[in-house]
Design a protein around this motif. Structure first.
Motif, PDB file in Angstrom:
ATOM      1  N   ALA A 237       0.225  -1.439  -0.167  1.00 26.45           N
ATOM      2  CA  ALA A 237       0.162  -0.385  -0.057  1.00 26.45           C
ATOM      3  C   ALA A 237       0.845   1.190   0.035  1.00 26.45           C
ATOM      4  CB  ALA A 237      -0.800   0.081   1.599  1.00 26.45           C
ATOM      5  N   GLN A 238       1.873   1.322   0.464  1.00 25.62           N
ATOM      6  CA  GLN A 238       2.820   2.766   0.866  1.00 25.62           C
ATOM      7  C   GLN A 238       3.070   2.426  -0.572  1.00 25.62           C
ATOM      8  OE1 GLN A 238       6.730   1.882   3.048  1.00 25.62           O
ATOM      9  NE2 GLN A 238       6.801   4.097   3.619  1.00 25.62           N
ATOM     10  N   ALA A 239       3.755   1.142  -1.464  1.00 25.48           N
ATOM     11  CA  ALA A 239       4.559   1.546  -2.812  1.00 25.48           C
ATOM     12  C   ALA A 239       3.638   1.512  -3.608  1.00 25.48           C
ATOM     13  CB  ALA A 239       4.622  -0.024  -2.963  1.00 25.48           C
ATOM     14  N   LEU A 240       2.173   1.758  -3.569  1.00 28.34           N
ATOM     15  CA  LEU A 240       1.052   2.218  -4.102  1.00 28.34           C
ATOM     16  C   LEU A 240       1.362   3.528  -3.865  1.00 28.34           C
ATOM     17  CD1 LEU A 240      -1.737  -0.628  -4.266  1.00 28.34           C
ATOM     18  CD2 LEU A 240      -0.086  -0.011  -6.232  1.00 28.34           C
ATOM     19  N   ASP A 241       1.201   3.809  -2.498  1.00 32.85           N
ATOM     20  CA  ASP A 241       0.802   5.926  -2.432  1.00 32.85           C
ATOM     21  C   ASP A 241       1.488   6.362  -3.345  1.00 32.85           C
ATOM     22  OD1 ASP A 241      -1.122   5.201  -1.019  1.00 32.85           O
ATOM     23  OD2 ASP A 241      -0.177   5.152   0.861  1.00 32.85           O
ATOM     24  N   LEU A 242       2.976   5.790  -2.924  1.00 32.30           N
ATOM     25  CA  LEU A 242       4.422   6.666  -3.535  1.00 32.30           C
ATOM     26  C   LEU A 242       4.289   6.411  -5.359  1.00 32.30           C
ATOM     27  CD1 LEU A 242       7.329   4.988  -2.092  1.00 32.30           C
ATOM     28  CD2 LEU A 242       6.240   7.416  -1.402  1.00 32.30           C
ATOM     29  N   ALA A 248       0.521  11.462 -10.679  1.00 33.35           N
ATOM     30  CA  ALA A 248      -0.160  12.867 -10.290  1.00 33.35           C
ATOM     31  C   ALA A 248       0.659  14.081 -10.617  1.00 33.35           C
ATOM     32  CB  ALA A 248      -0.237  13.193  -8.580  1.00 33.35           C
ATOM     33  N   GLY A 249       2.265  14.407  -9.940  1.00 30.18           N
ATOM     34  CA  GLY A 249       3.702  14.939 -10.436  1.00 30.18           C
ATOM     35  C   GLY A 249       3.156  14.778 -11.583  1.00 30.18           C
ATOM     36  N   GLU A 250       3.016  13.934 -12.525  1.00 26.84           N
ATOM     37  CA  GLU A 250       2.873  13.720 -13.825  1.00 26.84           C
ATOM     38  C   GLU A 250       2.317  14.610 -14.598  1.00 26.84           C
ATOM     39  OE1 GLU A 250       4.209   9.769 -14.611  1.00 26.84           O
ATOM     40  OE2 GLU A 250       6.618   9.697 -14.431  1.00 26.84           O
ATOM     41  N   GLY A 252       0.340  16.607 -13.989  1.00 23.06           N
ATOM     42  CA  GLY A 252       0.313  17.860 -13.951  1.00 23.06           C
ATOM     43  C   GLY A 252       1.441  18.592 -13.917  1.00 23.06           C
ATOM     44  N   LEU A 253       2.795  17.638 -14.686  1.00 26.12           N
ATOM     45  CA  LEU A 253       2.915  18.948 -16.007  1.00 26.12           C
ATOM     46  C   LEU A 253       2.993  18.496 -17.061  1.00 26.12           C
ATOM     47  CD1 LEU A 253       6.791  16.803 -14.737  1.00 26.12           C
ATOM     48  CD2 LEU A 253       6.352  19.544 -14.254  1.00 26.12           C
ATOM     49  N   LEU A 254       2.236  17.298 -17.643  1.00 24.89           N
ATOM     50  CA  LEU A 254       1.353  17.311 -18.803  1.00 24.89           C
ATOM     51  C   LEU A 254       0.534  18.737 -19.076  1.00 24.89           C
ATOM     52  CD1 LEU A 254       0.696  13.602 -19.342  1.00 24.89           C
ATOM     53  CD2 LEU A 254       2.512  15.232 -19.874  1.00 24.89           C
ATOM     54  N   ARG A 255      -0.288  19.226 -17.709  1.00 31.74           N
ATOM     55  CA  ARG A 255      -1.389  19.866 -17.630  1.00 31.74           C
ATOM     56  C   ARG A 255      -0.583  21.482 -18.448  1.00 31.74           C
ATOM     57  NH1 ARG A 255      -5.824  18.265 -13.272  1.00 31.74           N
ATOM     58  NH2 ARG A 255      -6.687  17.088 -14.191  1.00 31.74           N
ATOM     59  N   GLN A 256       0.180  21.332 -17.387  1.00 35.48           N
ATOM     60  CA  GLN A 256       1.293  23.354 -17.775  1.00 35.48           C
ATOM     61  C   GLN A 256       1.757  23.005 -19.444  1.00 35.48           C
ATOM     62  OE1 GLN A 256       4.105  22.730 -15.109  1.00 35.48           O
ATOM     63  NE2 GLN A 256       3.125  23.124 -13.390  1.00 35.48           N
TER      64      GLN A 256
END
Length: 256
Positions: A237-242, A248-250, A252-256
């Motif tokens: 579960a911790q690995a899935l969170d990471l 989510a970060g990627e 965000g970059l695509l939307r920019q």
């Protein structure tokens, strides 16, 4: 029950009207009364008057019938017995029993007796006739006085020679009488309430214990295996969170 006032007329050797106020300061200050006198002076008649007013019968004569009244004074056309008493619950009652002869004459035919109770707690109330049917009468009198005539005559008012009857009575017969006399009935009621509460709590405890017993207890090896599985799941579960955070970060970059 506490008797406060006795009034009677034309009973046995007591012709005319007679009264005893037990609330009189000279009597009330002691609370203990002794009735004494020579044989035949009329001591028992006082107790007959109390019984007659309360229950319509006496230990030595039984029920006073409408066609036979040995208690009425000779040469009189009527007789009466009245008692004012306080009962459990703070209520006060006036019990009265009366019988007349036709036209109030000594030679007149006996008329039906009148037996009634009046609630005088808050002043003079409406008289309540006492049923003449023995079972209904006993039930009504027990409701008001807390005792049947048999209980009263075997405890509060023991006729001569009848003390042995009370001693020989069974525990079940004596118990309600003694509770009434000593006022300990309340402790039986409290005990009953406590037992009912204990029973409910015990049932709830047994229910919870049954639920606990139904939960399977794992052996040490099985528990270790489950703990290892839980640890592995937590790490996954911790690995899935990471992974979700990187995605989510990627995004965000695509939307920019």
């Amino acid at each position: 029950m506490k008797i406060e006032y006795l009034h009677f007329e034309n009973l046995a050797s007591f012709a005319g009207e007679w009264s005893i106020d037990f609330t009189d300061p000279e009597l009330a200050r002691t609370g203990v009364f002794l009735v004494t006198g020579d044989t035949g002076a009329g001591k028992t008649t006082l107790f007959d008057a109390i019984c007659l007013a309360l229950f319509g019968e006496t230990p030595r004569l039984g029920d006073i019938k409408g066609t036979d009244n040995e208690l009425m004074s000779k040469g009189q056309g009527s007789c009466l017995a009245e008692v004012i008493f306080s009962a459990d619950g703070g209520r006060r009652w006036k019990a009265s029993w009366m019988q007349r002869r036709a036209r109030g004459k000594a030679e007149g035919k006996l008329q039906p007796f009148v037996h009634q109770y009046t609630d005088v707690t808050a002043g003079e109330g409406q008289p309540q006739p006492i049923p003449k049917n023995s079972q209904a009468r006993d039930a009504k009198l027990k409701e008001i006085t807390g005792m049947t005539f048999a209980q009263f005559s075997r405890s509060v008012l023991l006729a001569q020679g009848e003390f042995a009857a009370f001693l020989k009575a069974s525990a079940a017969q004596r118990a309600p009488v003694l509770e009434q006399l000593t006022g300990t009935g309340i402790y039986r009621a409290i005990s009953s309430k406590i037992y009912q509460l204990w029973s409910r709590l015990q049932a709830k405890k047994d229910e919870l214990q049954a639920k606990m017993d139904s939960i399977p207890v794992l052996a040490p090896e099985a528990r270790e295996g489950r703990e290892a599985e839980l640890k592995a799941c937590a790490e996954e579960a911790q690995a899935l969170d990471l992974e979700a955070a990187r995605a989510a970060g990627e995004l965000g970059l695509l939307r920019q």
